[in-house]
Enzyme design. Structure first.
Site, PDB file in Angstrom:
ATOM      1  N   LYS A  13     -65.800 -47.565 -31.791  1.00 48.53           N
ATOM      2  CA  LYS A  13     -65.902 -46.210 -31.233  1.00 48.53           C
ATOM      3  C   LYS A  13     -65.516 -45.150 -32.273  1.00 48.53           C
ATOM      4  O   LYS A  13     -66.239 -44.186 -32.474  1.00 48.53           O
ATOM      5  CB  LYS A  13     -64.993 -46.062 -29.991  1.00 48.53           C
ATOM      6  CG  LYS A  13     -65.337 -47.017 -28.856  1.00 48.53           C
ATOM      7  CD  LYS A  13     -64.435 -46.811 -27.649  1.00 48.53           C
ATOM      8  CE  LYS A  13     -62.965 -47.111 -27.901  1.00 48.53           C
ATOM      9  NZ  LYS A  13     -62.661 -48.512 -28.285  1.00 48.53           N
ATOM     10  N   ARG A  88     -59.855 -43.952 -19.855  1.00 49.90           N
ATOM     11  CA  ARG A  88     -59.569 -45.377 -19.965  1.00 49.90           C
ATOM     12  C   ARG A  88     -59.179 -45.969 -18.619  1.00 49.90           C
ATOM     13  O   ARG A  88     -58.924 -47.164 -18.531  1.00 49.90           O
ATOM     14  CB  ARG A  88     -58.400 -45.570 -20.928  1.00 49.90           C
ATOM     15  CG  ARG A  88     -58.777 -46.168 -22.271  1.00 49.90           C
ATOM     16  CD  ARG A  88     -57.490 -46.226 -23.078  1.00 49.90           C
ATOM     17  NE  ARG A  88     -57.525 -47.130 -24.183  1.00 49.90           N
ATOM     18  CZ  ARG A  88     -57.798 -46.772 -25.435  1.00 49.90           C
ATOM     19  NH1 ARG A  88     -58.131 -45.543 -25.733  1.00 49.90           N
ATOM     20  NH2 ARG A  88     -57.738 -47.668 -26.398  1.00 49.90           N
ATOM     21  N   ARG A 127     -58.695 -54.110 -39.619  1.00 60.35           N
ATOM     22  CA  ARG A 127     -58.861 -52.643 -39.627  1.00 60.35           C
ATOM     23  C   ARG A 127     -57.798 -51.978 -40.501  1.00 60.35           C
ATOM     24  O   ARG A 127     -56.640 -52.354 -40.477  1.00 60.35           O
ATOM     25  CB  ARG A 127     -58.747 -52.110 -38.201  1.00 60.35           C
ATOM     26  CG  ARG A 127     -58.641 -50.581 -38.148  1.00 60.35           C
ATOM     27  CD  ARG A 127     -59.037 -50.001 -36.829  1.00 60.35           C
ATOM     28  NE  ARG A 127     -58.211 -50.413 -35.726  1.00 60.35           N
ATOM     29  CZ  ARG A 127     -58.470 -50.099 -34.454  1.00 60.35           C
ATOM     30  NH1 ARG A 127     -59.547 -49.369 -34.154  1.00 60.35           N
ATOM     31  NH2 ARG A 127     -57.683 -50.516 -33.493  1.00 60.35           N
ATOM     32  N   ARG A 160     -52.544 -50.200 -38.770  1.00 60.68           N
ATOM     33  CA  ARG A 160     -51.832 -49.700 -37.591  1.00 60.68           C
ATOM     34  C   ARG A 160     -50.852 -50.743 -37.079  1.00 60.68           C
ATOM     35  O   ARG A 160     -51.162 -51.925 -37.052  1.00 60.68           O
ATOM     36  CB  ARG A 160     -52.836 -49.345 -36.487  1.00 60.68           C
ATOM     37  CG  ARG A 160     -53.349 -47.932 -36.595  1.00 60.68           C
ATOM     38  CD  ARG A 160     -54.504 -47.654 -35.685  1.00 60.68           C
ATOM     39  NE  ARG A 160     -54.318 -48.092 -34.311  1.00 60.68           N
ATOM     40  CZ  ARG A 160     -55.215 -47.916 -33.341  1.00 60.68           C
ATOM     41  NH1 ARG A 160     -56.356 -47.296 -33.623  1.00 60.68           N
ATOM     42  NH2 ARG A 160     -54.978 -48.331 -32.129  1.00 60.68           N
ATOM     43  N   ARG A 171     -53.875 -55.655 -25.487  1.00 62.58           N
ATOM     44  CA  ARG A 171     -54.797 -54.514 -25.333  1.00 62.58           C
ATOM     45  C   ARG A 171     -56.128 -54.953 -24.735  1.00 62.58           C
ATOM     46  O   ARG A 171     -56.751 -54.203 -23.980  1.00 62.58           O
ATOM     47  CB  ARG A 171     -54.994 -53.821 -26.679  1.00 62.58           C
ATOM     48  CG  ARG A 171     -53.757 -53.021 -27.057  1.00 62.58           C
ATOM     49  CD  ARG A 171     -53.690 -52.746 -28.530  1.00 62.58           C
ATOM     50  NE  ARG A 171     -54.686 -51.798 -28.959  1.00 62.58           N
ATOM     51  CZ  ARG A 171     -55.020 -51.614 -30.228  1.00 62.58           C
ATOM     52  NH1 ARG A 171     -54.449 -52.321 -31.173  1.00 62.58           N
ATOM     53  NH2 ARG A 171     -55.931 -50.726 -30.536  1.00 62.58           N
TER      54      ARG A 171
HETATM   55  P1  ADP Z   1     -62.428 -48.602 -31.974  1.00 67.04           P
HETATM   56  O1  ADP Z   1     -62.267 -47.129 -32.246  1.00 67.04           O
HETATM   57  O2  ADP Z   1     -63.477 -48.883 -30.943  1.00 67.04           O
HETATM   58  O3  ADP Z   1     -61.133 -49.272 -31.650  1.00 67.04           O
HETATM   59  P2  ADP Z   1     -63.038 -48.836 -34.852  1.00 67.04           P
HETATM   60  O4  ADP Z   1     -64.154 -47.875 -35.065  1.00 67.04           O
HETATM   61  O5  ADP Z   1     -61.711 -48.448 -35.370  1.00 67.04           O
HETATM   62  O6  ADP Z   1     -62.967 -49.283 -33.301  1.00 67.04           O
HETATM   63  O7  ADP Z   1     -63.502 -50.234 -35.488  1.00 67.04           O
HETATM   64  C1  ADP Z   1     -62.642 -51.378 -35.452  1.00 67.04           C
HETATM   65  C2  ADP Z   1     -62.747 -52.124 -36.790  1.00 67.04           C
HETATM   66  O8  ADP Z   1     -64.035 -52.749 -36.881  1.00 67.04           O
HETATM   67  C3  ADP Z   1     -62.622 -51.232 -38.015  1.00 67.04           C
HETATM   68  O9  ADP Z   1     -61.968 -51.961 -39.007  1.00 67.04           O
HETATM   69  C4  ADP Z   1     -64.078 -50.937 -38.389  1.00 67.04           C
HETATM   70  O10 ADP Z   1     -64.227 -50.677 -39.790  1.00 67.04           O
HETATM   71  C5  ADP Z   1     -64.770 -52.222 -37.989  1.00 67.04           C
HETATM   72  N1  ADP Z   1     -66.145 -52.005 -37.484  1.00 67.04           N
HETATM   73  C6  ADP Z   1     -66.611 -50.966 -36.740  1.00 67.04           C
HETATM   74  N2  ADP Z   1     -67.925 -51.140 -36.444  1.00 67.04           N
HETATM   75  C7  ADP Z   1     -68.293 -52.328 -37.003  1.00 67.04           C
HETATM   76  C8  ADP Z   1     -69.527 -53.054 -37.036  1.00 67.04           C
HETATM   77  N3  ADP Z   1     -70.645 -52.593 -36.431  1.00 67.04           N
HETATM   78  N4  ADP Z   1     -69.543 -54.243 -37.707  1.00 67.04           N
HETATM   79  C9  ADP Z   1     -68.405 -54.713 -38.310  1.00 67.04           C
HETATM   80  N5  ADP Z   1     -67.217 -54.066 -38.307  1.00 67.04           N
HETATM   81  C10 ADP Z   1     -67.154 -52.882 -37.668  1.00 67.04           C
HETATM   82  P1  ADP Z   2     -58.363 -48.577 -29.872  1.00 67.56           P
HETATM   83  O1  ADP Z   2     -59.632 -47.803 -29.914  1.00 67.56           O
HETATM   84  O2  ADP Z   2     -58.179 -49.472 -31.027  1.00 67.56           O
HETATM   85  O3  ADP Z   2     -58.108 -49.242 -28.565  1.00 67.56           O
HETATM   86  P2  ADP Z   2     -56.919 -46.038 -29.655  1.00 67.56           P
HETATM   87  O4  ADP Z   2     -56.591 -45.430 -30.946  1.00 67.56           O
HETATM   88  O5  ADP Z   2     -58.019 -45.470 -28.834  1.00 67.56           O
HETATM   89  O6  ADP Z   2     -57.134 -47.589 -29.946  1.00 67.56           O
HETATM   90  O7  ADP Z   2     -55.612 -46.078 -28.727  1.00 67.56           O
HETATM   91  C1  ADP Z   2     -54.381 -46.576 -29.205  1.00 67.56           C
HETATM   92  C2  ADP Z   2     -53.386 -46.619 -28.063  1.00 67.56           C
HETATM   93  O8  ADP Z   2     -53.139 -45.281 -27.566  1.00 67.56           O
HETATM   94  C3  ADP Z   2     -53.829 -47.399 -26.823  1.00 67.56           C
HETATM   95  O9  ADP Z   2     -53.566 -48.799 -26.954  1.00 67.56           O
HETATM   96  C4  ADP Z   2     -52.976 -46.746 -25.728  1.00 67.56           C
HETATM   97  O10 ADP Z   2     -51.645 -47.207 -25.787  1.00 67.56           O
HETATM   98  C5  ADP Z   2     -52.978 -45.281 -26.168  1.00 67.56           C
HETATM   99  N1  ADP Z   2     -54.098 -44.535 -25.547  1.00 67.56           N
HETATM  100  C6  ADP Z   2     -55.180 -44.023 -26.176  1.00 67.56           C
HETATM  101  N2  ADP Z   2     -56.006 -43.419 -25.307  1.00 67.56           N
HETATM  102  C7  ADP Z   2     -55.439 -43.558 -24.077  1.00 67.56           C
HETATM  103  C8  ADP Z   2     -55.811 -43.175 -22.763  1.00 67.56           C
HETATM  104  N3  ADP Z   2     -56.962 -42.523 -22.511  1.00 67.56           N
HETATM  105  N4  ADP Z   2     -54.969 -43.492 -21.740  1.00 67.56           N
HETATM  106  C9  ADP Z   2     -53.817 -44.134 -21.966  1.00 67.56           C
HETATM  107  N5  ADP Z   2     -53.417 -44.545 -23.173  1.00 67.56           N
HETATM  108  C10 ADP Z   2     -54.209 -44.268 -24.234  1.00 67.56           C
END
Ligand code: ADP
Ligand code: ADP
Ligand code: ZN
Length: 216
Positions: A13, A88, A127, A160, A171
């Site tokens: 995302k 979420r 990541r 992270r 998660r």
């Molecule tokens: P999210 O915001 O949904 O948690 P991220 O955009 O941070 O996810 O992506 C999670 C990890 O996967 C990062 O290390 C990113 O570089 C990698 N990633 C994202 N999209 C792809 C993809 N299409 N193929 C392989 N790795 C990806």
């Molecule tokens: P990822 O895309 O890898 O799941 P985020 O960066 O979106 O991680 O979120 C990291 C953390 O921040 C989540 O695991 C949660 O603890 C908190 N968080 C983020 N967005 C929300 C939300 N909309 N509601 C509740 N907690 C949230």
């Protein structure tokens, strides 16, 4: 254009949001990034959120909803926005609906990036993120040009604290229990669109652009 990005943690995302935000000139609003900024600044919101985030649990709805409602009233949101990581929970989705209805506005689409859980652990433990600008990298799938340094702003990239194996599994459970129901929520409102998030980053972006090109 008003877009919600859905998908499990690690779906891509944040990665796609940066490109969408550039292409469509709308702000990328990541609740995770806002929480992390508050944590690094030691604000009361950050102190409250940290305990939940470190355990892989959700920050309570009330805190999160108020934070997002405030952000959506900023000037830069008047032509639309891209929400990443919000809503979420069903309660958050209903709050967003109410916020939009009060303004006679509506969401253009809820875009779900579909990635099976078997992909997630490797994506999340590999990541690396930029603490300054929020850019997301991967040691194997998307390394920065210069090892350890953000391509966008030159800061040192970090892992992270919540991207460890134990927290990732918590998660994923939280996602399945609390966030997955939003797929049906938006599908029932005919707002859901889906992309295959297992493809390469640029291919996923192409699919997203073809969907966004036809939502209006
Ligand atoms: P999210 O915001 O949904 O948690 P991220 O955009 O941070 O996810 O992506 C999670 C990890 O996967 C990062 O290390 C990113 O570089 C990698 N990633 C994202 N999209 C792809 C993809 N299409 N193929 C392989 N790795 C990806
Ligand atoms: P990822 O895309 O890898 O799941 P985020 O960066 O979106 O991680 O979120 C990291 C953390 O921040 C989540 O695991 C949660 O603890 C908190 N968080 C983020 N967005 C929300 C939300 N909309 N509601 C509740 N907690 C949230
Ligand atoms: Zn950066």
């Amino acid at each position: 254009m008003k877009i919600v990005l859905l998908g499990p943690p690690g779906a891509g995302k944040g990665t796609q949001a940066k490109s969408i935000s550039n292409r469509y000139s709308i702000p990328h609003i990541s609740t995770g990034d806002i929480f992390r900024k508050n944590i690094s600044e030691g604000t009361p919101l950050g102190i409250e959120a940290k305990g939940y985030i470190d355990k892989g649990q959700l920050v309570p709805d009330e805190v999160t909803i108020n934070m997002v409602k405030d952000r959506l009233t900023w000037e830069d949101c008047k032509n639309g926005y891209l929400l990443d990581g919000f809503p979420r929970t069903v309660a958050q989705a209903e709050a967003l609906e109410g916020f939009l209805a009060d303004r006679n506005e509506k969401l253009d689409t809820a875009l779900s990036i579909e990635v099976p859980s078997s992909f997630i652990l490797e994506r999340m433990t590999g990541r690396r993120v930029c603490p300054s600008c929020g850019a997301s990298y991967h040691v194997k799938f998307n390394p920065p040009t210069k090892a350890g340094v953000c391509d966008v702003c030159g800061s040192d990239i970090v892992q992270r604290k919540d991207d460890t194996e134990e927290t990732v599994s918590e998660r994923l459970e939280v996602y399945e229990r609390q966030t997955q129901p939003l797929i049906d929520f938006y599908n029932n409102k005919n707002l859901l669109s889906t992309v295959d998030g297992t493809k390469a980053i640029n291919e996923v972006f192409e699919s997203i652009c073809s969907i966004l090109g036809s939502v209006k």
